[in-house]
Design a protein around this motif. Sequence first.
Motif, PDB file in Angstrom:
ATOM      1  N   MET A   1       0.834  -1.180   0.000  1.00 50.37           N
ATOM      2  CA  MET A   1       0.000   0.000   0.000  1.00 50.37           C
ATOM      3  C   MET A   1       0.873   1.235   0.000  1.00 50.37           C
ATOM      4  N   TYR A   6      -3.165   5.437   1.367  1.00 54.11           N
ATOM      5  CA  TYR A   6      -3.765   4.682   2.461  1.00 54.11           C
ATOM      6  C   TYR A   6      -3.163   5.115   3.792  1.00 54.11           C
ATOM      7  N   CYS A  37     -11.574  -2.135 -11.006  1.00 55.71           N
ATOM      8  CA  CYS A  37     -11.103  -2.931  -9.873  1.00 55.71           C
ATOM      9  C   CYS A  37     -12.139  -3.907  -9.323  1.00 55.71           C
ATOM     10  N   SER A  39     -14.720  -3.111  -7.513  1.00 52.47           N
ATOM     11  CA  SER A  39     -15.399  -2.586  -6.330  1.00 52.47           C
ATOM     12  C   SER A  39     -16.882  -2.404  -6.643  1.00 52.47           C
ATOM     13  N   CYS A  62     -12.482  -1.335  -2.343  1.00 49.85           N
ATOM     14  CA  CYS A  62     -11.162  -1.078  -1.765  1.00 49.85           C
ATOM     15  C   CYS A  62     -11.311  -0.054  -0.645  1.00 49.85           C
ATOM     16  N   ARG A 120      -8.125   4.811  -9.450  1.00 46.35           N
ATOM     17  CA  ARG A 120      -8.886   4.722  -8.193  1.00 46.35           C
ATOM     18  C   ARG A 120     -10.176   5.561  -8.224  1.00 46.35           C
ATOM     19  N   SER A 123     -13.791   3.833  -8.126  1.00 46.39           N
ATOM     20  CA  SER A 123     -14.146   3.283  -6.823  1.00 46.39           C
ATOM     21  C   SER A 123     -14.548   4.396  -5.852  1.00 46.39           C
TER      22      SER A 123
END
Length: 140
Positions: A1, A6, A37, A39, A62, A120, A123
Amino acid sequence: MSAPLYNKDILRLAANVPHHGRLPDPQASVEKRSPTCGSRVTADVRMEAGRLAEMGLDVKACALGQASAALMAAQAIGLTAAELADARDRLTAYLAGESDDLDFWPGLAVLAPARGYPARHASIRLGFEAIAEAARMADA
């Protein structure tokens, strides 16, 4: 990560999504999925007098998607379908670099580091997209 993406705040939000669980008798339900992804967020809603009265969320995403859904869920009750759609659109514009404004929704600044990671974005948008669409359908 990656540390910029994160951090403790994002992980804390991801672990505590308000209104988690499906509603037994929603007026509308919408599932949104990220093709990038996988999600997924499902939003169930009940509207009263043109405002979001109840919501239930099933979030399988995620940490960024979960954190975004948590931020959305913490503030969505009481808003109109138009206000929820505006928030969705403003988040989309921010992530796309078309706006620098994050003041439209409390807490979104925690997700600012993800702006530089387009993979990202889908998501992150899921919770806002699902609730806005479900509210629109229930309000129609």
